[in-house]
Design a protein around this motif. Structure first.
Motif, PDB file in Angstrom:
ATOM      1  N   ALA A 196       0.837  -1.195   0.000  1.00 51.38           N
ATOM      2  CA  ALA A 196       0.000   0.000   0.000  1.00 51.38           C
ATOM      3  C   ALA A 196       0.873   1.246   0.000  1.00 51.38           C
ATOM      4  CB  ALA A 196      -0.925   0.010   1.221  1.00 51.38           C
ATOM      5  N   GLY A 197       0.304   2.316  -0.510  1.00 54.35           N
ATOM      6  CA  GLY A 197       0.953   3.623  -0.483  1.00 54.35           C
ATOM      7  C   GLY A 197      -0.124   4.684  -0.331  1.00 54.35           C
ATOM      8  N   PHE A 198       0.282   5.943  -0.327  1.00 53.01           N
ATOM      9  CA  PHE A 198      -0.673   7.039  -0.229  1.00 53.01           C
ATOM     10  C   PHE A 198      -0.997   7.568  -1.621  1.00 53.01           C
ATOM     11  CE2 PHE A 198       1.504   7.339   3.931  1.00 53.01           C
ATOM     12  CZ  PHE A 198       0.391   7.169   4.748  1.00 53.01           C
ATOM     13  N   SER A 199      -2.265   7.846  -1.870  1.00 54.25           N
ATOM     14  CA  SER A 199      -2.648   8.419  -3.156  1.00 54.25           C
ATOM     15  C   SER A 199      -2.135   9.853  -3.239  1.00 54.25           C
ATOM     16  CB  SER A 199      -4.168   8.392  -3.328  1.00 54.25           C
ATOM     17  OG  SER A 199      -4.785   9.367  -2.499  1.00 54.25           O
ATOM     18  N   ALA A 200      -1.963  10.335  -4.475  1.00 56.01           N
ATOM     19  CA  ALA A 200      -1.502  11.704  -4.675  1.00 56.01           C
ATOM     20  C   ALA A 200      -2.493  12.702  -4.079  1.00 56.01           C
ATOM     21  CB  ALA A 200      -1.294  11.977  -6.170  1.00 56.01           C
ATOM     22  N   ASP A 201      -3.786  12.381  -4.141  1.00 54.93           N
ATOM     23  CA  ASP A 201      -4.802  13.269  -3.575  1.00 54.93           C
ATOM     24  C   ASP A 201      -4.644  13.380  -2.067  1.00 54.93           C
ATOM     25  OD1 ASP A 201      -6.382  13.886  -5.958  1.00 54.93           O
ATOM     26  OD2 ASP A 201      -6.814  11.754  -5.962  1.00 54.93           O
ATOM     27  N   PHE A 202      -4.406  12.244  -1.407  1.00 61.34           N
ATOM     28  CA  PHE A 202      -4.253  12.252   0.041  1.00 61.34           C
ATOM     29  C   PHE A 202      -3.041  13.074   0.457  1.00 61.34           C
ATOM     30  CE2 PHE A 202      -2.653  10.568   4.043  1.00 61.34           C
ATOM     31  CZ  PHE A 202      -3.790  10.586   4.840  1.00 61.34           C
TER      32      PHE A 202
END
Length: 503
Positions: A239-245
């Motif tokens: 998992a990673g963080f979305s660009a929006d987040f």
């Protein structure tokens, strides 16, 4: 056309055509220069593409559409029609007519397309609503802020990656006890781009529950307790963080932060970080004031919803929200983080008002024994429109309420409005509006149809509340007063209880 380029063109088109009488009113004089900011980045608009204000609506020359969009766009001189086609959607506009047609269904417009000096200008607010774009207006700086509803994953040069290359990240939790191995990541760790990872879109904490929303990939949480100090660790491999987040931060850098957990005696803080690259792993740490048991719910339907519940002491993997016959209410604070919403007369931010009221609603609902509630965001974080709706749908909520403040091209506009999109939401809208107007004491602008994404894509009765006009100095002052916020929060709770038949 590449997806990134198409999205930019699509968003440019939408902001140019969005009506601002209710949500993004432009104070630009005819021929004025308007800046357009998409997800924190300013877009370039040709100087000869004049954006004008006609009766409180942004009007843009029709030719701008044809020059910049991957849409199929046609102008029929004889019938004075503008025809827009993309995939399965067809939009038809007619000069001087206040009704448009979307996929064969008539939709009313605030202002019709017009001919000005033989140039067609169009004000299509409903287009932005159809496309699910969040739009806000800063009148003082003549800037339109856009937040896309579609996450665009950054690509490597060969188009296969999900990041911007290997980037070193610092220790995500400096000063944290390392009495157990692996509590913090090595400062030299790099997070390479990995295709297929789940993307974390939202983190929220309410009613002593941590909620993690994601899309793409599969979340398989590994949750365990640590001591010295007491804490619960939630690891999310692959998992990673979305660009929006991340609010525009580069993937692989600065991927850490904290949630606001004030008012919860069990919890000292909640921290999150992009933790490891073997595999790429997001870590969330719930720092406790004392040892605490928990249960974990992971929606196996693939919705990407994980809930760590501090109220439940067994490990049964059932959804902890709405059990025992309780009604489920989702409270949505509009905008957040890089998306400020509209800016007020004194440049106060709509997102701050929305969150303040949502938190107060949450505090009141926590005292209702027959209601379970979830805040789509509990602090200044960003959540896409589709994620807000999906959270409510995944929880099988009984009611969805989205909290907003309005803006107009004139400082004279004042009052409260309630929007619904589906017939099933009309009854809820009527009840909520009655309490909203009573709570604010502002002019009653009525219950209205609105094709907003969050009330269109939710499956339960859903409303969007426009509490007051931040462009009006008196409304803005009232909106940011503690007394009105408390009154509105209580009104929202009263309306929800009446609609659900709860005493």
């Amino acid at each position: 056309m590449k997806r990134t380029g198409f999205l930019l063109f699509l968003l440019m088109f939408i902001v140019m055509m969005v009506s601002v009488q209710d949500r993004a009113a432009a104070a630009a004089a005819p021929g004025g220069n308007v800046q357009i900011v998409l997800d924190g980045n300013e877009l370039k608009v040709s100087k000869d593409a004049k954006i004008t204000n006609v009766n409180g609506s942004v009007m843009v020359p029709f030719r701008v559409i044809g020059e910049n969009l991957g849409f199929e766009v046609k102008w029929e001189q004889k019938t004075k029609k503008v025809l827009i086609n993309k995939d399965s959607k067809t939009i038809e506009l007619v000069v001087n007519q206040k009704n448009a047609t979307v996929n064969g269904k008539k939709v009313s417009l605030d202002n019709p397309p017009m001919l000005q000096n033989n140039i067609v200008v169009v004000p299509v607010r409903f287009v932005s609503e159809q496309m699910g774009i969040q739009v806000s207006w800063d009148g003082a700086n003549q800037t339109v802020y856009l937040t896309s509803s579609v996450a665009e994953t950054p690509k490597t040069e060969d188009g296969t990656g999900a990041g911007n290359g290997e980037v070193p990240i610092p220790d995500p939790f400096p000063g944290t006890s390392t009495s157990e191995p692996g509590e913090v990541s090595d400062p030299s760790t790099t997070i390479p781009p990995v295709s297929g990872n789940a993307m974390i879109n939202g983190l929220s904490f309410s009613e002593n529950r941590l909620m993690i929303a994601s899309q793409g990939g599969t979340l398989t949480p590994k949750v365990f307790k640590m001591s010295g100090p007491d804490r619960i660790v939630v690891d999310l491999p692959n998992a990673g963080f979305s660009a929006d987040f991340l609010g525009g931060a580069a993937i692989g850098t600065g991927n850490q932060g904290q949630l606001d957990v004030s008012g919860y005696p069990d919890v000292k803080s909640i921290r999150y970080s992009l933790f490891s690259n073997s595999p790429s792993t997001v870590r969330v740490v719930i720092d406790l004031n004392y040892t605490k048991d928990y249960s974990v719910y992971n929606d196996e339907s693939g919705s990407g919803l994980v809930i760590v519940d501090l109220n439940k002491t067994d490990s049964t993997p059932t959804n902890p929200i709405g059990n025992n016959g309780k009604k489920v209410v989702v409270i949505d604070a509009g905008h957040g983080d890089q998306d400020p919403g509209t800016l007020g007369y004194t440049k106060k931010k709509e997102k701050d008002f929305n969150l303040a009221v949502a938190q107060k609603v949450g505090q009141l609902l926590a005292n209702e024994p027959n209601i379970d509630f979830v805040l789509t965001r509990s602090d200044d974080t960003f959540l896409k429109l589709e994620e807000r709706a999906r959270i409510a749908n995944d929880l099988n909520a009984d009611v969805f309420v989205s909290i907003h403040a309005n803006s107009a091209g004139s400082t004279a506009a004042s009052g409260s409005e309630t929007y619904y999109q589906r017939d099933a939401s009309k009854a809820l809208a009527s009840v909520m509006h009655k309490y909203l107007v009573k709570a604010t004491g502002l002019p009653d602008r009525g219950v209205r149809y609105g094709n907003y994404h969050v009330i269109r894509e939710t499956k339960m009765p859903a409303v969007l509340l426009e509490v007051g006009y931040m462009s009006n100095p008196k409304d803005e002052a009232a909106l940011f007063s503690e007394s009105l916020q408390n009154s509105v929060a209580q009104g929202i709770v009263n309306g929800i209880k009446e609609y659900l038949g709860i005493q």
